[in-house]
Enzyme design. Structure first.
Site, PDB file in Angstrom:
ATOM      1  N   HIS A  24       0.693  -1.212  -0.086  1.00 40.98           N
ATOM      2  CA  HIS A  24      -0.117   0.191  -0.022  1.00 40.98           C
ATOM      3  C   HIS A  24       0.854   1.165   0.101  1.00 40.98           C
ATOM      4  O   HIS A  24       0.621   2.161  -0.803  1.00 40.98           O
ATOM      5  CB  HIS A  24      -0.864  -0.206   1.319  1.00 40.98           C
ATOM      6  CG  HIS A  24      -2.185  -0.775   1.101  1.00 40.98           C
ATOM      7  ND1 HIS A  24      -3.389  -0.361   0.839  1.00 40.98           N
ATOM      8  CD2 HIS A  24      -2.306  -2.260   0.941  1.00 40.98           C
ATOM      9  CE1 HIS A  24      -4.216  -1.282   0.664  1.00 40.98           C
ATOM     10  NE2 HIS A  24      -3.451  -2.661   0.685  1.00 40.98           N
ATOM     11  N   ASP A 122      -4.787   6.646   1.226  1.00 40.19           N
ATOM     12  CA  ASP A 122      -5.084   5.224   1.157  1.00 40.19           C
ATOM     13  C   ASP A 122      -6.556   5.109   1.377  1.00 40.19           C
ATOM     14  O   ASP A 122      -7.247   5.830   2.243  1.00 40.19           O
ATOM     15  CB  ASP A 122      -4.265   4.255   1.808  1.00 40.19           C
ATOM     16  CG  ASP A 122      -4.753   2.781   1.591  1.00 40.19           C
ATOM     17  OD1 ASP A 122      -5.645   2.369   1.648  1.00 40.19           O
ATOM     18  OD2 ASP A 122      -3.499   2.232   1.205  1.00 40.19           O
ATOM     19  N   HIS A 153     -16.610  -4.939  -2.051  1.00 37.04           N
ATOM     20  CA  HIS A 153     -16.697  -3.957  -0.482  1.00 37.04           C
ATOM     21  C   HIS A 153     -17.833  -2.845  -0.801  1.00 37.04           C
ATOM     22  O   HIS A 153     -18.560  -2.720   0.281  1.00 37.04           O
ATOM     23  CB  HIS A 153     -15.557  -3.155  -0.571  1.00 37.04           C
ATOM     24  CG  HIS A 153     -14.193  -4.048  -0.029  1.00 37.04           C
ATOM     25  ND1 HIS A 153     -14.628  -4.778   1.249  1.00 37.04           N
ATOM     26  CD2 HIS A 153     -13.317  -4.329  -0.236  1.00 37.04           C
ATOM     27  CE1 HIS A 153     -13.421  -5.648   1.515  1.00 37.04           C
ATOM     28  NE2 HIS A 153     -12.647  -5.385   0.599  1.00 37.04           N
ATOM     29  N   ALA A 334      14.125 -10.350  -4.205  1.00 37.86           N
ATOM     30  CA  ALA A 334      14.538 -10.212  -5.458  1.00 37.86           C
ATOM     31  C   ALA A 334      13.821  -8.890  -6.196  1.00 37.86           C
ATOM     32  O   ALA A 334      12.835  -8.567  -5.574  1.00 37.86           O
ATOM     33  CB  ALA A 334      14.053 -11.530  -6.138  1.00 37.86           C
ATOM     34  N   GLN A 336      11.428  -7.771  -8.198  1.00 39.09           N
ATOM     35  CA  GLN A 336      10.478  -8.653  -8.940  1.00 39.09           C
ATOM     36  C   GLN A 336      10.105  -8.365 -10.169  1.00 39.09           C
ATOM     37  O   GLN A 336       9.973  -8.915 -11.124  1.00 39.09           O
ATOM     38  CB  GLN A 336       9.236  -8.377  -7.983  1.00 39.09           C
ATOM     39  CG  GLN A 336       8.204  -9.522  -8.647  1.00 39.09           C
ATOM     40  CD  GLN A 336       7.128 -10.010  -7.551  1.00 39.09           C
ATOM     41  OE1 GLN A 336       7.782 -10.754  -6.506  1.00 39.09           O
ATOM     42  NE2 GLN A 336       6.053  -9.610  -7.542  1.00 39.09           N
ATOM     43  N   HIS A 351       1.103 -15.354  -4.533  1.00 38.52           N
ATOM     44  CA  HIS A 351      -0.138 -15.556  -3.803  1.00 38.52           C
ATOM     45  C   HIS A 351      -1.284 -14.821  -4.359  1.00 38.52           C
ATOM     46  O   HIS A 351      -2.591 -14.793  -4.123  1.00 38.52           O
ATOM     47  CB  HIS A 351       0.144 -14.719  -2.444  1.00 38.52           C
ATOM     48  CG  HIS A 351       0.554 -13.326  -2.551  1.00 38.52           C
ATOM     49  ND1 HIS A 351       1.647 -13.085  -3.425  1.00 38.52           N
ATOM     50  CD2 HIS A 351       0.155 -12.362  -2.111  1.00 38.52           C
ATOM     51  CE1 HIS A 351       1.825 -11.784  -3.270  1.00 38.52           C
ATOM     52  NE2 HIS A 351       1.085 -11.337  -2.689  1.00 38.52           N
ATOM     53  N   GLY A 374      -7.290 -11.477   1.961  1.00 33.21           N
ATOM     54  CA  GLY A 374      -7.695 -10.155   1.453  1.00 33.21           C
ATOM     55  C   GLY A 374      -8.301 -10.641  -0.030  1.00 33.21           C
ATOM     56  O   GLY A 374      -9.175 -11.636  -0.284  1.00 33.21           O
TER      57      GLY A 374
END
Length: 453
Positions: A24, A122, A153, A334, A336, A351, A374
């Site tokens: 986030h 956020d 949501h 790493a 990514q 994930h 989540g």
């Protein structure tokens, strides 16, 4: 830098409120840095916990007009963090967040004496809307996950009403919203219809649901072309919906360091031959699934690069560690985006967090999804059944057979090619959205106009 923040003649300032967990804060900072580049005379005051600020500002990039400020984390003195999902630290942070942010903002605004013209937060931090209303300035919440998760949501009451009689039916298909036919009850985020519906996190999400429609604009880390039906559902619910994505994608040639030699190792592998494995910054597989994944890697003989958070000697068998020396590479971290962009990487085992999904799309690398928390399961079902750009697992867990089945499909010349074509379609949509006349570019320009002019 503190002296510049206080004394420079800024045109005005924008306050930024970060949620200091997972990806986030870094996503929010990426957006703020883009805004700061467009508005060099505007001060951007970034409020976040000191621990999180230290992590995300430690990347060698600096904007002369972005300034970090510390906010209390809500943790008791001498609190010891545990490994795994930071549920308790997040709950403690949320409990104290409204008061802590107000106190930090009051001090920073008073000492800097620069007019505030906007608040960006956020989306989790719903109270930012109240602070913006008191200041009579625009509030722009940023939703870091994708469009579909926000649809869920903002329809929490609908889901609870429609699924009230399905307590024992986890496989119940969501048939009352467009393009949800691949989504089951079990795939929904915790706090909507299952889990602790009165937890601090669930209560925070309910308050967010109430406050978001009041926001001047809601920014979503997605591109509407990927999920046009979700965009259409959300548009009438919000004053303004701005899809701007990807927020947290850095170029494959970026300055992010490769301190553990991942790219050098990948250079020695055959094209499209490597499985890259990463489950985020705080997630860990149960021992039985860890064993299943390692057994599948050994039996398949697929070479692998594993970004592993933990102690390999305590987590893996001696036999597997010997295999690593021949077949793979274990690293604690790493780069990514650079790894996924490498020509030797064929599959991404992860994930299925939203940022990982976006990174896989932009790199054109198919995913094998093992959801944890989540929106992970929601994303996994979207990848597999809506976009056909990745593969899930039976019951959402690793077994040796499930992992091998998924890898065989991706490495299969026909099945794998179909998945890659679907990924390319998504990537092309994302790139089109970021072109000068694309939707993400236009939406970003609207955001600049709202906050900096």
């Amino acid at each position: 830098m503190e002296e510049v923040a206080r004394t420079h003649q800024w045109r005005h300032q924008v306050l930024i409120f970060a949620f200091p967990f997972g990806s986030h804060p870094s996503c929010l900072l990426s957006l703020v840095r883009r805004l700061a580049d467009e508005a060099p005379a505007v001060k951007f005051s970034f409020f976040n916990t000191s621990t999180s600020n230290a992590a995300i500002f430690n990347d060698c990039r600096r904007n002369h007009n972005v300034f970090p400020y510390s906010v209390g984390d809500g943790l008791p003195e001498e609190y010891v963090r545990k490994q795994g999902v930071p549920a308790e630290p997040a709950a403690l942070f949320l409990k104290a967040a409204a008061g802590n942010f107000r106190m930090a903002v009051a001090f920073a605004v008073e000492t800097a004496a620069v007019e505030v013209r906007g608040v960006v937060s956020d989306a989790f931090l719903w109270f930012a809307g109240e602070i913006a209303a008191e200041m009579k300035v625009p509030w722009v919440p940023v939703w870091v996950p994708g469009l579909r998760s926000l649809v869920v949501h903002l329809h929490t009451d609908l889901f609870r009403r429609k699924l009230a009689d399905t307590v024992d039916d986890k496989e119940k298909v969501i048939d009352f919203l467009p393009r949800f036919e691949a989504i089951r009850k079990v795939d929904l985020q915790e706090g909507v219809v299952h889990g602790d519906l009165e937890s601090p996190f669930a209560n925070m999400l309910r308050k967010m649901e109430i406050h978001l429609p009041k926001a001047s604009a809601v920014v979503i880390n997605s591109f509407k072309e990927a999920e046009p039906e979700m965009f259409d559902i959300l548009t009438p619910m919000l004053q303004k919906l701005l899809t701007i994505a990807p927020l947290n994608i850095t170029p494959s040639t970026s300055i992010i360091a490769d301190e553990h030699g991942c790219l050098e190792w990948l250079d020695k592998q055959k094209p499209m031959s490597v499985a890259y494995i990463c489950f985020g910054t705080f997630l860990a597989l149960p021992p039985n699934e860890l064993s299943a994944l390692t057994e599948a890697l050994v039996e398949s003989r697929v070479h692998f690069l594993w970004s592993f958070r933990g102690n390999p000697k305590k987590s893996f068998s001696k036999d597997f560690l010997e295999v690593v020396d021949v077949q793979g590479k274990l690293v604690p971290w790493a780069p990514q985006t650079r790894v996924l962009a490498h020509s030797s990487v064929r599959v991404f085992i992860a994930h299925c967090g939203w940022n990982s999904v976006l990174e896989a799309i932009m790199a054109g690398v198919p995913m094998i999804c093992r959801p944890f928390v989540g929106d992970n399961a929601l994303n996994a079902r979207t990848m597999e059944f809506q976009w056909k750009a990745g593969l899930g697992l039976q019951d959402g867990i690793f077994t040796k057979d499930e992992v091998m089945k998924a890898m065989n499909s991706i490495f299969d010349p026909y099945k794998g090619a179909e998945i890659s074509r679907n990924l390319k379609t998504l990537k092309d949509l994302a790139l089109d959205a970021t072109r000068p006349e694309g939707s993400s570019t236009k939406n970003f320009n609207s955001l600049v106009e709202l906050l900096t002019k």
